[in-house]
Every structure is written in structure tokens, then in C-alpha cells.
Design a protein around this motif. Structure first.
Motif, PDB file in Angstrom:
ATOM      1  N   LYS A 174       0.833  -1.206   0.000  1.00 31.19           N
ATOM      2  CA  LYS A 174       0.000   0.000   0.000  1.00 31.19           C
ATOM      3  C   LYS A 174       0.862   1.249   0.000  1.00 31.19           C
ATOM      4  CE  LYS A 174      -3.624  -1.739   2.791  1.00 31.19           C
ATOM      5  NZ  LYS A 174      -3.613  -1.802   4.227  1.00 31.19           N
ATOM      6  N   HIS A 175       0.328   2.291  -0.614  1.00 27.61           N
ATOM      7  CA  HIS A 175       1.113   3.517  -0.715  1.00 27.61           C
ATOM      8  C   HIS A 175       1.356   4.138   0.652  1.00 27.61           C
ATOM      9  CE1 HIS A 175       1.847   7.829  -1.522  1.00 27.61           C
ATOM     10  NE2 HIS A 175       2.699   7.283  -2.356  1.00 27.61           N
ATOM     11  N   SER A 176       0.331   4.062   1.534  1.00 28.25           N
ATOM     12  CA  SER A 176       0.486   4.706   2.840  1.00 28.25           C
ATOM     13  C   SER A 176       1.606   4.052   3.645  1.00 28.25           C
ATOM     14  CB  SER A 176      -0.829   4.633   3.606  1.00 28.25           C
ATOM     15  OG  SER A 176      -1.263   3.296   3.661  1.00 28.25           O
ATOM     16  N   THR A 177       1.707   2.719   3.562  1.00 29.67           N
ATOM     17  CA  THR A 177       2.744   2.004   4.303  1.00 29.67           C
ATOM     18  C   THR A 177       4.120   2.288   3.719  1.00 29.67           C
ATOM     19  OG1 THR A 177       1.149   0.245   3.978  1.00 29.67           O
ATOM     20  CG2 THR A 177       2.949  -0.193   5.474  1.00 29.67           C
ATOM     21  N   VAL A 178       4.181   2.218   2.394  1.00 32.66           N
ATOM     22  CA  VAL A 178       5.452   2.410   1.715  1.00 32.66           C
ATOM     23  C   VAL A 178       5.970   3.831   1.934  1.00 32.66           C
ATOM     24  CG1 VAL A 178       6.376   2.657  -0.616  1.00 32.66           C
ATOM     25  CG2 VAL A 178       5.179   0.599   0.007  1.00 32.66           C
ATOM     26  N   GLY A 179       5.019   4.783   2.013  1.00 35.74           N
ATOM     27  CA  GLY A 179       5.395   6.178   2.231  1.00 35.74           C
ATOM     28  C   GLY A 179       6.201   6.362   3.509  1.00 35.74           C
ATOM     29  N   LEU A 180       5.848   5.607   4.560  1.00 35.61           N
ATOM     30  CA  LEU A 180       6.582   5.689   5.825  1.00 35.61           C
ATOM     31  C   LEU A 180       8.042   5.335   5.621  1.00 35.61           C
ATOM     32  CD1 LEU A 180       4.073   3.860   8.192  1.00 35.61           C
ATOM     33  CD2 LEU A 180       4.588   6.288   8.189  1.00 35.61           C
ATOM     34  N   ALA A 181       8.256   4.267   4.871  1.00 37.24           N
ATOM     35  CA  ALA A 181       9.632   3.803   4.642  1.00 37.24           C
ATOM     36  C   ALA A 181      10.411   4.826   3.818  1.00 37.24           C
ATOM     37  CB  ALA A 181       9.616   2.455   3.940  1.00 37.24           C
ATOM     38  N   ILE A 182       9.755   5.390   2.804  1.00 39.25           N
ATOM     39  CA  ILE A 182      10.438   6.356   1.955  1.00 39.25           C
ATOM     40  C   ILE A 182      10.833   7.580   2.770  1.00 39.25           C
ATOM     41  CG2 ILE A 182      10.134   7.911  -0.015  1.00 39.25           C
ATOM     42  CD1 ILE A 182       8.386   5.782  -1.301  1.00 39.25           C
ATOM     43  N   GLU A 183       9.940   7.982   3.681  1.00 31.15           N
ATOM     44  CA  GLU A 183      10.233   9.132   4.526  1.00 31.15           C
ATOM     45  C   GLU A 183      11.463   8.886   5.395  1.00 31.15           C
ATOM     46  OE1 GLU A 183       6.984  10.543   7.170  1.00 31.15           O
ATOM     47  OE2 GLU A 183       6.212  11.246   5.223  1.00 31.15           O
ATOM     48  N   ARG A 184      11.606   7.637   5.845  1.00 33.94           N
ATOM     49  CA  ARG A 184      12.723   7.322   6.746  1.00 33.94           C
ATOM     50  C   ARG A 184      14.002   7.000   5.988  1.00 33.94           C
ATOM     51  NH1 ARG A 184      12.709   3.264  10.690  1.00 33.94           N
ATOM     52  NH2 ARG A 184      11.866   1.852   9.122  1.00 33.94           N
ATOM     53  N   GLY A 185      13.925   6.967   4.682  1.00 33.85           N
ATOM     54  CA  GLY A 185      15.122   6.669   3.902  1.00 33.85           C
ATOM     55  C   GLY A 185      15.466   5.187   3.834  1.00 33.85           C
ATOM     56  N   VAL A 186      14.447   4.340   4.035  1.00 32.66           N
ATOM     57  CA  VAL A 186      14.659   2.899   3.896  1.00 32.66           C
ATOM     58  C   VAL A 186      14.352   2.520   2.442  1.00 32.66           C
ATOM     59  CG1 VAL A 186      13.938   0.634   4.708  1.00 32.66           C
ATOM     60  CG2 VAL A 186      14.021   2.537   6.288  1.00 32.66           C
ATOM     61  N   PHE A 187      15.123   1.584   1.902  1.00 32.43           N
ATOM     62  CA  PHE A 187      14.986   1.257   0.490  1.00 32.43           C
ATOM     63  C   PHE A 187      14.349  -0.118   0.284  1.00 32.43           C
ATOM     64  CE2 PHE A 187      17.647   4.827   0.254  1.00 32.43           C
ATOM     65  CZ  PHE A 187      17.572   5.319  -1.034  1.00 32.43           C
ATOM     66  N   PHE A 188      13.674  -0.275  -0.851  1.00 35.19           N
ATOM     67  CA  PHE A 188      13.076  -1.562  -1.208  1.00 35.19           C
ATOM     68  C   PHE A 188      13.956  -2.247  -2.241  1.00 35.19           C
ATOM     69  CE2 PHE A 188       9.627   0.987   0.358  1.00 35.19           C
ATOM     70  CZ  PHE A 188       8.968   0.100   1.181  1.00 35.19           C
ATOM     71  N   GLU A 189      13.950  -3.569  -2.173  1.00 35.79           N
ATOM     72  CA  GLU A 189      14.878  -4.312  -3.001  1.00 35.79           C
ATOM     73  C   GLU A 189      14.131  -5.149  -4.040  1.00 35.79           C
ATOM     74  OE1 GLU A 189      16.768  -7.530  -0.987  1.00 35.79           O
ATOM     75  OE2 GLU A 189      18.609  -7.278  -2.124  1.00 35.79           O
ATOM     76  N   ILE A 190      14.632  -5.120  -5.266  1.00 39.84           N
ATOM     77  CA  ILE A 190      14.148  -6.045  -6.290  1.00 39.84           C
ATOM     78  C   ILE A 190      15.329  -6.929  -6.673  1.00 39.84           C
ATOM     79  CG2 ILE A 190      13.227  -6.262  -8.626  1.00 39.84           C
ATOM     80  CD1 ILE A 190      12.037  -3.473  -8.321  1.00 39.84           C
ATOM     81  N   CYS A 191      15.192  -8.255  -6.528  1.00 41.94           N
ATOM     82  CA  CYS A 191      16.273  -9.163  -6.915  1.00 41.94           C
ATOM     83  C   CYS A 191      15.930  -9.746  -8.285  1.00 41.94           C
ATOM     84  CB  CYS A 191      16.416 -10.311  -5.917  1.00 41.94           C
ATOM     85  SG  CYS A 191      16.667  -9.743  -4.256  1.00 41.94           S
ATOM     86  N   TYR A 192      16.866  -9.613  -9.224  1.00 41.62           N
ATOM     87  CA  TYR A 192      16.520 -10.028 -10.589  1.00 41.62           C
ATOM     88  C   TYR A 192      16.876 -11.472 -10.924  1.00 41.62           C
ATOM     89  CZ  TYR A 192      21.427  -9.065 -11.791  1.00 41.62           C
ATOM     90  OH  TYR A 192      22.793  -9.073 -11.838  1.00 41.62           O
ATOM     91  N   ALA A 193      17.685 -12.141 -10.103  1.00 40.73           N
ATOM     92  CA  ALA A 193      18.116 -13.496 -10.465  1.00 40.73           C
ATOM     93  C   ALA A 193      16.960 -14.502 -10.613  1.00 40.73           C
ATOM     94  CB  ALA A 193      19.148 -14.007  -9.476  1.00 40.73           C
ATOM     95  N   PRO A 194      15.917 -14.455  -9.769  1.00 40.18           N
ATOM     96  CA  PRO A 194      14.811 -15.400  -9.969  1.00 40.18           C
ATOM     97  C   PRO A 194      14.197 -15.283 -11.360  1.00 40.18           C
ATOM     98  CG  PRO A 194      14.591 -14.338  -7.852  1.00 40.18           C
ATOM     99  CD  PRO A 194      15.724 -13.666  -8.542  1.00 40.18           C
ATOM    100  N   ALA A 195      14.194 -14.061 -11.913  1.00 43.79           N
ATOM    101  CA  ALA A 195      13.621 -13.864 -13.243  1.00 43.79           C
ATOM    102  C   ALA A 195      14.453 -14.554 -14.308  1.00 43.79           C
ATOM    103  CB  ALA A 195      13.524 -12.385 -13.555  1.00 43.79           C
TER     104      ALA A 195
END
Lengths: 156, 312
Positions: B137-158
């Protein structure tokens, strides 16, 4: 009339077994062509295959230096590039594709390819120096120079 | 500068097969043009506080001595969160302190919310090769962005198989839509050398996940740098505002900061390791002890006084 505009991809194949293995046959540009078409079919389906069918062609591939040049129409280069990324094996030999240069004209691609060959030459010479001239790399040097001439001879 | 912040570290690094595989992966990474990599150690559930970092970085010398290509090696821990009651103790634990980067992998919505909102981590990793058990959800993700936490996409499974490829593209597109392309990093998670891809190939791959080329490039360069810096500030500073260094590390022309002339170089407080300030804000017991011990020394320091003023 509107000109058909192309993109040119210079790519390199990195094999899992770095030593030139005798049990594999040397790849040709036709193998590369079919590998790309298979990958496009698998990842982008009939629509993708149709989009690139007219424009895709492998202009050059050297099994020795493992680099090649692909032409594809400008609208669909993203599609072909990602298809290249998803290839894991060619002729049941595990490998990975890496795009070295993306150009709007073949001239720039030729330039980049020759530059890459030059780097390989330098690397070979360094290796010879490191081993104190004990290893014979003269065949490799001749092959690279041959490939240079071949690249220069490509015509759009 | 290109980064790959997820190279799984072998579970039994002493085995020759696994060690060779790791070496091969690093050789390819160097060839592809990466300059910073992080070895990843995955832990499920609670961390054993006595267990230290098992990751040993490799010597540069074992690689081709002709190439003077240097690759920076970091260590990273990924904690898979399963139980919402689990006291993870990310900050206090000694175990996590020995890693450069901390990442968490929540497995349900509640934990994902906590991870975005409160956990002291640098990366939130999601298992994108399979179907996610919750919506992002955008509201949840917004909290992380505000705190400077990053989300990870791992491409090897693809690259590994077709069904994970489908899932990964779907999940990644979701994430990109929700975050609007901000605060995403792309890493490999490659078990084998042939699952790695070059930085520019990944940028192209990111464009089919719904990013434009500029943001795609940020995902493997500047954003990863931000993660490393975020981790460094978490480890080495107090509230990301001030850091401590031993007095002995001061340069000669910086000695005025501790009230000394350039000539009188022989300082008596060489054994001072750290300085602490802001006693009021630090609630922890051990920190209070530290403060008492170092109080005398601290008062000598003009620099610290300045900083204290800034804080209050």
C-alpha cells in the motif's frame, strides 16, 4: 517517405567455462539469431515475435572474440535487449549476454567493437608480459586482427 | 559506480566447490563492471546474539594480478521475519552490529507495516519470485520512503525460471507504481555466476518493469550508495547528527579543536576511545555509564560543545 530507423546492439557472450572447450561447436550468427528469436517468443509471445521479425538480423558474430552486432528497428530494441538478458544458454551451452554498446548507426558500433578488440589485445600483451614471454599468444593476436578487418568490412 | 548489494554467501564456505563458485561470481562481477558488492547472510527468525558475522571477505590478490580492478566488499544480513511477537532487537544485538548493512524480509502485512514504520533496517526485501501474501500500500510504503529505507528487487529469480519471471515482473511493476520509482534498489541474489547480468542490461530490464531510464540507473548506483551511507550513519553516529572519533586520529592542523596549540602535540588522553554527549537524550543504561566515565574528557572538547548546542 519515412525512413526506417534502426538501433545497433554490440553484444558480448560470456561462457560459464572460460576455457575454450573442444566439445562445443563454434557458434555461428544463425545460432545467435535463432536463440534470440526463441527468447523473444518465450518472453514476449507472438506479438513480440511479429514486431521484430522484419527488422532483426545478426550482422556479425565472431566465435573467437565472442562479440557480435545485431540490427533491430528503433521501436523494439528494448524488447530484443531484454530477450538477450533472459537468455541463459545457446546450443545447450550456458552463457550470459552482455550489451557493450547501443548505437544509432552501424559506424558507431564498429568503432566500439574495434575498441573492445583493442582492449583485449592490450590484455593479452599484459598477460604475456606477466608470464615473462613464456606463453605463446600469437594465434590469439592474429585472430583479433582478423576480426578487426571483418568488422571494418561490415556494410549496413 | 555500480553496486550489487546481494551476493548470497555460501552456507559452508570451507567447501571447495562453494568457495570456487563464489570466486567465479566475483570474477564475473568485476568483468561486468561492478565496484561495490555486499555478501548476504540470511537468517530466519530470532538472531542468536552470540553468533558473529560468518562472512569472510576475499583477498584481491587471488584475482588476476594484471587487472588492478578493485572491488569493495561489504557484509549484509537479511532477517526473515515470521512471528509478529518476535523481539528482533535489531539495534541492541551484537550480532547485527558486525554487519555493514541490515535488511529485513517481512512475510505478512503486519510485519511489513512495522518494517516500513519502525524497524532500524536499511533495506526491506520482499520475496518477489513468488506471489506476495499481501498488497503493497502507498500509505505504508510512504513511511519507509520518509525514513530513507529502500526496497529491493532481486533479478536473479527472473533469469532462473519462467514462472518466477512472471511473478517478479508483476510484483516489481506493483512496487514501482506504489513507490513512484523512488527508493528502489536492484540487486542480483545470484546463486550462480551465470545468473548475473551487466549493469546496463539491468537498466534495460528495469524499463520493462515500469521505470524510466534515469530512475533505473539510480536503482543500481546512487540509491545503493544511499543505502550504504544510511547503514554507515546508523552504525557510526548518534541520531545521524554527530559521530565519534578518537582524539589520536586528529590531524595536526585540527588540534585547535581540543584547545591545544600545534606545538604541544603530546596529548594525555590517548586512551580515550569515544566521546559521548547529550546525556539527557540517551536513555540506555550502558550509555549513561559511558557518559560518566568520559565526562571529564568530553568537557575539554570545544567541538563537542559546539555540537551539543546544535542539538539542543
Amino acid at each position: 517517405m519515412v525512413r526506417l530507423k534502426n538501433r545497433w546492439l554490440l553484444f558480448e557472450i560470456i561462457y560459464e567455462d572460460t576455457i575454450q572447450n573442444k566439445k562445443y561447436e563454434e557458434l555461428t550468427s544463425r545460432d545467435i539469431n535463432s536463440a534470440i528469436k526463441d527468447s523473444v517468443q518465450q518472453n514476449f509471445g507472438d506479438y513480440g515475435s511479429g514486431c521484430i521479425a522484419a527488422s532483426l538480423s545478426v550482422k556479425y558474430f565472431s566465435p573467437y572474440t565472442n562479440i557480435g552486432i545485431i540490427r533491430v528497428s528503433r521501436e523494439h530494441y528494448n524488447l530484443v535487449w531484454s530477450a538477450l538478458t533472459f537468455i541463459t544458454q545457446v546450443q545447450s551451452r550456458f552463457c550470459l549476454f552482455r550489451v557493450l554498446h547501443l548505437g544509432g548507426t552501424i559506424k558507431q558500433c564498429q568503432k566500439a567493437a574495434i575498441e573492445y578488440n583493442q582492449d583485449q589485445l592490450l590484455h593479452l600483451k599484459k598477460q604475456i608480459e606477466f608470464h615473462g614471454g613464456k606463453v605463446d599468444k600469437s594465434i590469439d593476436i592474429i585472430k583479433i586482427e582478423e576480426s578487426n578487418n571483418e568488422i571494418k568490412a561490415i556494410e549496413a | 559506480m555500480f553496486y550489487d548489494l546481494n551476493i548470497p554467501f555460501p552456507t559452508q564456505p570451507n567447501q571447495v566447490v562453494q568457495r570456487n563458485e563464489l570466486r567465479k561470481r566475483i570474477e564475473i562481477l568485476i568483468k561486468l563492471g561492478y565496484q561495490v558488492i555486499a555478501f548476504n547472510h540470511i537468517v530466519t527468525g530470532k538472531i542468536n546474539p552470540n553468533k558473529t558475522n560468518p562472512i569472510k571477505t576475499l583477498d584481491y590478490e587471488i584475482f588476476d594480478p594484471n587487472q588492478n580492478s578493485r572491488i569493495e566488499q561489504l557484509t549484509r544480513i537479511t532477517i526473515i521475519l515470521e512471528d509478529s511477537n518476535q523481539n528482533i532487537g535489531l539495534k541492541s544485538s551484537n550480532a547485527t552490529a558486525s554487519y555493514d548493512i541490515i535488511s529485513v524480509q517481512p512475510t505478512n502485512e503486519k510485519l511489513f507495516q512495522n518494517a516500513c514504520g519502525t524497524f532500524e533496517a536499511d533495506i526491506i526485501s520482499l520475496e518477489m519470485g513468488s506471489r506476495l501474501p499481501f498488497y503493497i500500500k502507498h500509505s505504508t510504503v510512504g513511511l519507509a520512503i520518509e525514513r530513507g529505507v529502500f526496497f529491493e528487487i532481486c533479478y536473479a529469480p527472473a533469469i532462473r525460471d519462467a514462472s518466477s519471471r512472471r511473478q517478479l515482473i508483476s510484483n516489481a511493476q506493483n512496487l514501482v507504481r506504489v513507490t513512484r520509482g523512488k527508493n528502489i534498489i536492484i540487486t542480483s541474489e545470484a546463486q550462480r555466476a551465470m545468473e548475473l547480468r551487466g549493469p546496463y542490461d539491468i537498466m534495460n530490464l528495469a524499463t520493462i518493469m515500469g521505470m524510466n531510464q534515469a530512475t533505473a540507473k539510480e536503482c543500481i548506483s546512487t540509491n545503493c550508495r544511499s543505502v550504504v551511507m544510511h547503514a554507515a550513519t546508523r552504525r557510526n553516529t548518534h541520531k545521524a547528527a554527530a559521530s565519534f572519533e578518537p582524539i589520536t586520529s586528529l590531524k595536526l592542523n585540527d588540534l585547535w579543536k581540543i584547545g591545544k596549540e600545534k606545538s604541544s602535540n603530546n596529548s594525555n588522553d590517548n586512551n580515550l576511545k569515544r566521546m559521548k554527549f547529550s546525556e539527557e537524550e540517551e536513555g540506555d543504561d550502558d550509555n549513561d555509564d559511558d557518559n560518566n566515565n568520559n565526562n571529564n574528557n568530553v568537557k575539554k572538547k570545544k567541538k563537542s560543545n559546539k555540537l551539543r548546542k546544535l542539538e539542543t
